[in-house]
Scaffold this motif. Structure first.
Motif, PDB file in Angstrom:
ATOM      1  N   GLY B   8     -35.942   9.864  85.433  1.00 13.86           N
ATOM      2  CA  GLY B   8     -35.075   9.054  84.599  1.00 13.86           C
ATOM      3  C   GLY B   8     -35.775   7.970  83.801  1.00 13.86           C
ATOM      4  O   GLY B   8     -36.976   7.744  83.915  1.00 13.86           O
ATOM      5  N   ALA B   9     -34.971   7.298  82.990  1.00 11.73           N
ATOM      6  CA  ALA B   9     -35.482   6.273  82.083  1.00 11.73           C
ATOM      7  C   ALA B   9     -36.179   5.139  82.829  1.00 11.73           C
ATOM      8  O   ALA B   9     -35.840   4.833  83.980  1.00 11.73           O
ATOM      9  CB  ALA B   9     -34.339   5.723  81.239  1.00 11.73           C
ATOM     10  N   GLU B  10     -37.139   4.535  82.165  1.00 12.08           N
ATOM     11  CA  GLU B  10     -37.928   3.457  82.743  1.00 12.08           C
ATOM     12  C   GLU B  10     -37.982   2.285  81.770  1.00 12.08           C
ATOM     13  O   GLU B  10     -38.042   2.483  80.550  1.00 12.08           O
ATOM     14  CB  GLU B  10     -39.363   3.923  83.017  1.00 12.08           C
ATOM     15  CG  GLU B  10     -39.509   5.131  83.928  1.00 12.08           C
ATOM     16  CD  GLU B  10     -39.751   4.743  85.383  1.00 12.08           C
ATOM     17  OE1 GLU B  10     -40.063   5.633  86.174  1.00 12.08           O
ATOM     18  OE2 GLU B  10     -39.613   3.544  85.712  1.00 12.08           O
ATOM     19  N   ALA B  16     -48.088  -3.163  82.265  1.00 14.75           N
ATOM     20  CA  ALA B  16     -47.749  -2.382  83.455  1.00 14.75           C
ATOM     21  C   ALA B  16     -48.085  -0.906  83.227  1.00 14.75           C
ATOM     22  O   ALA B  16     -48.556  -0.498  82.167  1.00 14.75           O
ATOM     23  CB  ALA B  16     -46.268  -2.545  83.781  1.00 14.75           C
ATOM     24  N   SER B  17     -47.827  -0.091  84.274  1.00 13.17           N
ATOM     25  CA  SER B  17     -48.014   1.357  84.197  1.00 13.17           C
ATOM     26  C   SER B  17     -46.681   2.036  84.433  1.00 13.17           C
ATOM     27  O   SER B  17     -45.772   1.462  85.060  1.00 13.17           O
ATOM     28  CB  SER B  17     -49.015   1.827  85.259  1.00 13.17           C
ATOM     29  OG  SER B  17     -50.284   1.279  85.050  1.00 13.17           O
ATOM     30  N   VAL B  18     -46.569   3.269  83.954  1.00  9.12           N
ATOM     31  CA  VAL B  18     -45.372   4.076  84.189  1.00  9.12           C
ATOM     32  C   VAL B  18     -45.819   5.465  84.617  1.00  9.12           C
ATOM     33  O   VAL B  18     -46.849   5.969  84.153  1.00  9.12           O
ATOM     34  CB  VAL B  18     -44.484   4.150  82.924  1.00  9.12           C
ATOM     35  CG1 VAL B  18     -45.151   4.948  81.801  1.00  9.12           C
ATOM     36  CG2 VAL B  18     -43.122   4.743  83.252  1.00  9.12           C
ATOM     37  N   LYS B  19     -45.035   6.071  85.518  1.00 13.73           N
ATOM     38  CA  LYS B  19     -45.325   7.435  85.963  1.00 13.73           C
ATOM     39  C   LYS B  19     -44.061   8.253  85.810  1.00 13.73           C
ATOM     40  O   LYS B  19     -43.023   7.925  86.394  1.00 13.73           O
ATOM     41  CB  LYS B  19     -45.800   7.444  87.411  1.00 13.73           C
ATOM     42  CG  LYS B  19     -46.360   8.788  87.865  1.00 13.73           C
ATOM     43  CD  LYS B  19     -47.017   8.667  89.238  1.00 13.73           C
ATOM     44  CE  LYS B  19     -47.710   9.962  89.644  1.00 13.73           C
ATOM     45  NZ  LYS B  19     -48.392   9.851  90.957  1.00 13.73           N
ATOM     46  N   VAL B  20     -44.141   9.316  85.034  1.00 15.69           N
ATOM     47  CA  VAL B  20     -43.013  10.189  84.749  1.00 15.69           C
ATOM     48  C   VAL B  20     -43.264  11.528  85.435  1.00 15.69           C
ATOM     49  O   VAL B  20     -44.384  12.057  85.383  1.00 15.69           O
ATOM     50  CB  VAL B  20     -42.846  10.396  83.233  1.00 15.69           C
ATOM     51  CG1 VAL B  20     -41.684  11.331  82.933  1.00 15.69           C
ATOM     52  CG2 VAL B  20     -42.637   9.042  82.536  1.00 15.69           C
ATOM     53  N   TRP B 109     -39.091  22.963  77.371  1.00 17.29           N
ATOM     54  CA  TRP B 109     -39.296  21.516  77.321  1.00 17.29           C
ATOM     55  C   TRP B 109     -38.397  20.830  78.347  1.00 17.29           C
ATOM     56  O   TRP B 109     -37.278  21.279  78.613  1.00 17.29           O
ATOM     57  CB  TRP B 109     -38.951  20.986  75.928  1.00 17.29           C
ATOM     58  CG  TRP B 109     -39.883  21.424  74.846  1.00 17.29           C
ATOM     59  CD1 TRP B 109     -40.062  22.709  74.369  1.00 17.29           C
ATOM     60  CD2 TRP B 109     -40.763  20.600  74.081  1.00 17.29           C
ATOM     61  NE1 TRP B 109     -40.996  22.714  73.365  1.00 17.29           N
ATOM     62  CE2 TRP B 109     -41.442  21.441  73.155  1.00 17.29           C
ATOM     63  CE3 TRP B 109     -41.056  19.231  74.072  1.00 17.29           C
ATOM     64  CZ2 TRP B 109     -42.392  20.954  72.246  1.00 17.29           C
ATOM     65  CZ3 TRP B 109     -41.983  18.735  73.171  1.00 17.29           C
ATOM     66  CH2 TRP B 109     -42.653  19.592  72.264  1.00 17.29           C
ATOM     67  N   GLY B 110     -38.877  19.725  78.876  1.00 16.47           N
ATOM     68  CA  GLY B 110     -38.019  18.880  79.676  1.00 16.47           C
ATOM     69  C   GLY B 110     -37.013  18.173  78.780  1.00 16.47           C
ATOM     70  O   GLY B 110     -37.103  18.246  77.550  1.00 16.47           O
ATOM     71  N   GLN B 111     -36.071  17.487  79.406  1.00 20.51           N
ATOM     72  CA  GLN B 111     -35.011  16.828  78.644  1.00 20.51           C
ATOM     73  C   GLN B 111     -35.470  15.523  78.013  1.00 20.51           C
ATOM     74  O   GLN B 111     -34.751  14.931  77.208  1.00 20.51           O
ATOM     75  CB  GLN B 111     -33.786  16.574  79.548  1.00 20.51           C
ATOM     76  CG  GLN B 111     -33.855  15.334  80.430  1.00 20.51           C
ATOM     77  CD  GLN B 111     -34.611  15.546  81.739  1.00 20.51           C
ATOM     78  OE1 GLN B 111     -35.389  16.491  81.878  1.00 20.51           O
ATOM     79  NE2 GLN B 111     -34.354  14.660  82.692  1.00 20.51           N
ATOM     80  N   GLY B 112     -36.655  15.075  78.369  1.00 22.87           N
ATOM     81  CA  GLY B 112     -37.184  13.828  77.826  1.00 22.87           C
ATOM     82  C   GLY B 112     -36.899  12.646  78.739  1.00 22.87           C
ATOM     83  O   GLY B 112     -35.855  12.587  79.395  1.00 22.87           O
ATOM     84  N   THR B 113     -37.831  11.723  78.781  1.00 27.68           N
ATOM     85  CA  THR B 113     -37.697  10.485  79.551  1.00 27.68           C
ATOM     86  C   THR B 113     -37.945   9.311  78.620  1.00 27.68           C
ATOM     87  O   THR B 113     -39.012   9.232  77.989  1.00 27.68           O
ATOM     88  CB  THR B 113     -38.717  10.442  80.708  1.00 27.68           C
ATOM     89  OG1 THR B 113     -38.438  11.496  81.634  1.00 27.68           O
ATOM     90  CG2 THR B 113     -38.661   9.106  81.436  1.00 27.68           C
ATOM     91  N   VAL B 114     -36.973   8.419  78.529  1.00 25.41           N
ATOM     92  CA  VAL B 114     -37.117   7.246  77.677  1.00 25.41           C
ATOM     93  C   VAL B 114     -37.900   6.178  78.432  1.00 25.41           C
ATOM     94  O   VAL B 114     -37.521   5.786  79.536  1.00 25.41           O
ATOM     95  CB  VAL B 114     -35.749   6.686  77.256  1.00 25.41           C
ATOM     96  CG1 VAL B 114     -35.945   5.402  76.442  1.00 25.41           C
ATOM     97  CG2 VAL B 114     -34.976   7.716  76.449  1.00 25.41           C
ATOM     98  N   VAL B 115     -38.990   5.746  77.843  1.00 21.95           N
ATOM     99  CA  VAL B 115     -39.776   4.648  78.406  1.00 21.95           C
ATOM    100  C   VAL B 115     -39.704   3.491  77.423  1.00 21.95           C
ATOM    101  O   VAL B 115     -40.068   3.643  76.252  1.00 21.95           O
ATOM    102  CB  VAL B 115     -41.234   5.060  78.651  1.00 21.95           C
ATOM    103  CG1 VAL B 115     -42.064   3.853  79.110  1.00 21.95           C
ATOM    104  CG2 VAL B 115     -41.307   6.180  79.684  1.00 21.95           C
ATOM    105  N   THR B 116     -39.229   2.375  77.901  1.00 19.23           N
ATOM    106  CA  THR B 116     -39.107   1.176  77.070  1.00 19.23           C
ATOM    107  C   THR B 116     -40.084   0.128  77.589  1.00 19.23           C
ATOM    108  O   THR B 116     -40.080  -0.181  78.782  1.00 19.23           O
ATOM    109  CB  THR B 116     -37.684   0.619  77.100  1.00 19.23           C
ATOM    110  OG1 THR B 116     -36.771   1.644  76.669  1.00 19.23           O
ATOM    111  CG2 THR B 116     -37.547  -0.592  76.199  1.00 19.23           C
ATOM    112  N   VAL B 117     -40.917  -0.383  76.698  1.00 19.62           N
ATOM    113  CA  VAL B 117     -41.864  -1.426  77.069  1.00 19.62           C
ATOM    114  C   VAL B 117     -41.422  -2.712  76.377  1.00 19.62           C
ATOM    115  O   VAL B 117     -41.426  -2.811  75.160  1.00 19.62           O
ATOM    116  CB  VAL B 117     -43.303  -1.069  76.657  1.00 19.62           C
ATOM    117  CG1 VAL B 117     -44.272  -2.163  77.122  1.00 19.62           C
ATOM    118  CG2 VAL B 117     -43.690   0.284  77.226  1.00 19.62           C
ATOM    119  N   SER B 118     -41.011  -3.662  77.191  1.00 23.12           N
ATOM    120  CA  SER B 118     -40.492  -4.906  76.620  1.00 23.12           C
ATOM    121  C   SER B 118     -40.692  -6.058  77.596  1.00 23.12           C
ATOM    122  O   SER B 118     -40.542  -5.883  78.807  1.00 23.12           O
ATOM    123  CB  SER B 118     -38.999  -4.755  76.306  1.00 23.12           C
ATOM    124  OG  SER B 118     -38.445  -5.983  75.901  1.00 23.12           O
TER     125      SER B 118
END
Lengths: 110, 119
Positions: B8-10, B16-20, B109-118
């Motif tokens: 899911g969305a992050e 920071a780091s993100v892992k999808v 394709w996967g459905q996509g994961t929204v990553v927001t950096v803020s």
């Protein structure tokens, strides 16, 4: 690796045919027979419609066809339909064993 | 059916780091390479890299070298994308995709994961 060059937009009326170009270099598009095309409706996942320059995956309409000459690949959409309105991206395998996409073309059905 | 299902969305802070994650089903996970592609808002598709699920060998786009890591867990048919040192420009939808030729034809394709950096 620079993106492949595509026109920003194309448009056509229902029933017409139109062609989207994709220009690269000998280190990518011109050097391999590995150009793919994707249809992308906003909010959905991209869909593969052409691979290896001119092959259609199972289930893809024969209204979509691909070709290539030297450093330019082309996607032709014939018998334009309203549901064809989407963004279209080309991609190519490269000499760096990477993949590069084009900038995308917005297809509008008038 | 054949599908890739992503996590899911992050929302992350700069630095920071993100892992999808990307879980495959309906086919043999080790039979096809997995790639990662992202799309920033209003921008085109951008290839990030790919991984051979059998060997774990990877190849990354030069732009992401040093910040990206692609891994997998074959026991649960799942691929992972980790992106470090996040900045606002990394805000995007991240997709995983299966490569049917090993040379850049991404058919599932996967459905996509929204990553927001803020901040």
């Amino acid at each position: 690796q620079s993106a492949l060059a595509q026109p920003a937009s194309v448009s056509g009326s229902p029933g017409q045919s139109l062609t989207i170009s994709c220009t690269g270099a000998s280190s990518d598009l011109g050097g391999y027979n590995y150009v793919s095309w994707y249809q992308h409706h906003p909010g959905k996942a991209p869909k593969l419609i052409i691979y290896e320059d001119s092959n259609r995956p199972s289930g893809i309409s024969n209204r979509f066809s691909g070709s290539k000459s030297d450093n330019t690949a082309s996607l032709t959409v014939s018998g334009l339909q309203a549901e064809d309105e989407a963004n279209y991206y080309c991609s190519s395998y490269t000499s760096s064993s990477n993949v590069v996409f084009g900038g995308g073309t917005k297809l509008t059905v008038l | 059916q054949v599908q890739l299902v992503q996590s899911g969305a992050e929302v992350k802070k700069p630095g920071a780091s993100v892992k999808v994650s990307c879980k495959a089903s309906g086919y043999t996970f080790t039979s096809y390479d997995i790639c990662w592609v992202r799309q920033a808002t209003g921008q085109g598709l951008e290839w990030m890299g790919w991984m051979n699920p059998i060997s774990g060998n990877t190849d990354y786009a030069q732009k992401f070298q040093g910040r990206v890591t692609m891994t997998r867990n074959t026991s649960i048919s799942t691929a992972y994308l980790k992106l470090s040192s996040l900045r606002s420009e990394d805000t995007a939808v991240y997709y995983c995709a299966r490569d049917i030729t090993g040379l850049g034809a991404f058919d599932i394709w996967g459905q996509g994961t929204v990553v927001t950096v803020s901040s």
